[in-house]
Design an enzyme around this catalytic site. Structure first.
Site, PDB file in Angstrom:
ATOM      1  N   ARG A 118     -22.222  12.129   5.261  1.00 20.24           N
ATOM      2  CA  ARG A 118     -21.261  11.053   5.579  1.00 20.24           C
ATOM      3  C   ARG A 118     -20.116  11.030   4.556  1.00 20.24           C
ATOM      4  NH1 ARG A 118     -24.134   6.152   6.863  1.00 20.24           N
ATOM      5  NH2 ARG A 118     -22.048   5.288   7.064  1.00 20.24           N
TER       6      ARG A 118
ATOM      7  N   LEU B 182     -13.818  -2.777  21.742  1.00 15.74           N
ATOM      8  CA  LEU B 182     -13.774  -2.113  23.049  1.00 15.74           C
ATOM      9  C   LEU B 182     -14.548  -2.906  24.087  1.00 15.74           C
ATOM     10  CD1 LEU B 182     -14.485   1.651  22.173  1.00 15.74           C
ATOM     11  CD2 LEU B 182     -12.273   0.580  22.716  1.00 15.74           C
TER      12      LEU B 182
ATOM     13  N   ALA C 139      -8.933   0.087  18.526  1.00 18.38           N
ATOM     14  CA  ALA C 139      -8.352  -0.576  17.355  1.00 18.38           C
ATOM     15  C   ALA C 139      -6.992   0.006  16.970  1.00 18.38           C
ATOM     16  CB  ALA C 139      -9.326  -0.465  16.182  1.00 18.38           C
TER      17      ALA C 139
ATOM     18  N   CYS D 263     -29.436   9.285 -14.385  1.00 16.67           N
ATOM     19  CA  CYS D 263     -28.427   8.228 -14.573  1.00 16.67           C
ATOM     20  C   CYS D 263     -27.668   8.530 -15.860  1.00 16.67           C
ATOM     21  CB  CYS D 263     -29.136   6.878 -14.662  1.00 16.67           C
ATOM     22  SG  CYS D 263     -28.082   5.555 -15.305  1.00 16.67           S
TER      23      CYS D 263
ATOM     24  N   TYR E 280     -26.346  10.775   3.389  1.00 11.86           N
ATOM     25  CA  TYR E 280     -25.141  10.216   2.765  1.00 11.86           C
ATOM     26  C   TYR E 280     -24.208  11.305   2.232  1.00 11.86           C
ATOM     27  CZ  TYR E 280     -26.797   5.610   3.745  1.00 11.86           C
ATOM     28  OH  TYR E 280     -27.189   4.489   4.438  1.00 11.86           O
TER      29      TYR E 280
ATOM     30  N   ASP F 168     -16.872   3.934   4.088  1.00 14.14           N
ATOM     31  CA  ASP F 168     -15.775   4.874   3.829  1.00 14.14           C
ATOM     32  C   ASP F 168     -14.674   4.151   3.047  1.00 14.14           C
ATOM     33  OD1 ASP F 168     -13.663   3.696   5.595  1.00 14.14           O
ATOM     34  OD2 ASP F 168     -15.036   4.217   7.216  1.00 14.14           O
TER      35      ASP F 168
ATOM     36  N   HIS G 187     -21.276  -3.683   2.258  1.00 10.86           N
ATOM     37  CA  HIS G 187     -22.433  -2.784   2.389  1.00 10.86           C
ATOM     38  C   HIS G 187     -22.344  -1.587   1.447  1.00 10.86           C
ATOM     39  CE1 HIS G 187     -23.407  -4.443   6.687  1.00 10.86           C
ATOM     40  NE2 HIS G 187     -23.767  -5.255   5.716  1.00 10.86           N
TER      41      HIS G 187
ATOM     42  N   SER H  54     -20.279  -4.554  16.082  1.00 14.56           N
ATOM     43  CA  SER H  54     -21.101  -4.923  17.245  1.00 14.56           C
ATOM     44  C   SER H  54     -21.788  -6.267  17.094  1.00 14.56           C
ATOM     45  CB  SER H  54     -22.147  -3.827  17.494  1.00 14.56           C
ATOM     46  OG  SER H  54     -23.031  -3.752  16.378  1.00 14.56           O
TER      47      SER H  54
END
Ligand code: BJW
Length: 225
Positions: free
Chosen positions: A55, A196, A213, A130, A52, A88, A103, A171
């Site tokens: 990403r 696509l 897109a 935390c 992550y 994102d 998500h 998908s």
């Protein structure tokens, strides 16, 4: 006209972010069970944080494309509920208000011990405390397999009142998102897929617009007037 839109990894592909299930996608180089389940995180938190962190850095370097911008424009002209499976923030950076991130988000951190949420730093590591309870139980604020997606009450309500439902660049393999078209269709919405190729739940849509897109979404938004 009330419109509900669901987006998936395909809408960010032309911004340079990898999708999951393509031949060169994220699941080619990472096992789902290792990086996208609570069990994987418990077994190897360092691996999951690396995934992550990578990403998060890629998303920060990416820019919204014409499809993200067109959906922000759509919100200015219609009653739009925008739901994304993407973690994102390209919809927000394109100007979309009130995006439902079902998500989760790369920019969020979550304490697995007390449930506190805060803005994620660029790099997270196992044992980070935390800020609320100080326990070393921080994780990315991401919905993994077996966990409950966010915002479902608002999403079901939007699907039930929508005149038009569109799924863009997804998908149709992951539930409950893959069931949204069927749900909206049963409640009377026209269902449209922009992709696509045909998705796994293609039969649930009345119509498909095939193509990238960044071209199809602006054309579709323009056609709505
Ligand atoms: C383009 C393009 C371009 C490319 N232009 N298009 C058995 C049956 C049914 C369900 C289950 C089952 N066993 C287990 C389940 C539940 C499970 C599930 O669905 N499993 C399946 C594998 C079967 N789901 C869950 O566990 C979910 N929680 C849950 O169900 O809670 C209980 C519940 C019960 C009742 C009601 C409600 C809830 C949680 C799912 C969490 C998913 N998490 C992930 C990873 C975390 C986020 C992250 O790391 O980013 O989310 S998995 C991954 O898949 C990610 C994505 O958001 C998600 C969807 O992927 P997406 O976006 O569709 O990407 P791809 O790569 O699959 O597709 C890209 C598409 O774009 C393709 O179609 C391309 O053609 C297209 N494309 N370029 C247009 N330029």
């Amino acid at each position: 006209m009330r419109i509900a839109v669901l987006t998936g990894a395909g809408i960010s592909a032309e911004s340079g972010l990898a999708t999951f299930r393509a031949v060169d996608g994220l699941w080619e180089s990472h096992r789902i069970e290792d990086v996208a389940t609570p069990e994987g995180f418990a077994a190897d938190p360092a691996l999951v944080h690396r995934f992550y962190n990578m990403r998060r850095a890629n998303a920060a370097a990416a820019r919204p494309n014409a499809a993200h911008l067109a959906l922000a424009d759509l919100a200015r002209r219609h009653d739009l509920t925008l739901v994304t499976q993407n973690v994102d923030d390209l919809h927000e950076r394109a100007g979309s208000p009130a995006v439902i991130h079902m998500h989760g988000t790369l920019n969020g951190a979550l304490c697995a011990a007390c449930g506190h949420r805060w803005a994620a730093p660029a790099v997270m590591a196992p044992g980070d405390p935390c800020p609320a309870c100080a326990r070393p139980a921080t994780r990315p604020d991401i919905v993994w397999f077996g966990e409950m997606p966010y915002g479902l009450d608002r999403i079901w309500e939007a699907l039930e009142t929508a005149d038009l439902f569109a799924a863009i660049g997804t998908s149709g393999n992951v539930y409950p998102a893959a069931g949204f078209a069927q749900h909206a269709r049963r409640r009377g919405a026209e269902c449209l897929e922009l992709n696509l190729e045909a998705s796994a739940n293609a039969r649930d849509f009345h119509r498909r617009i095939v193509g990238p897109a960044s071209r199809t979404v602006p054309e579709w938004v323009a056609s709505l007037g």
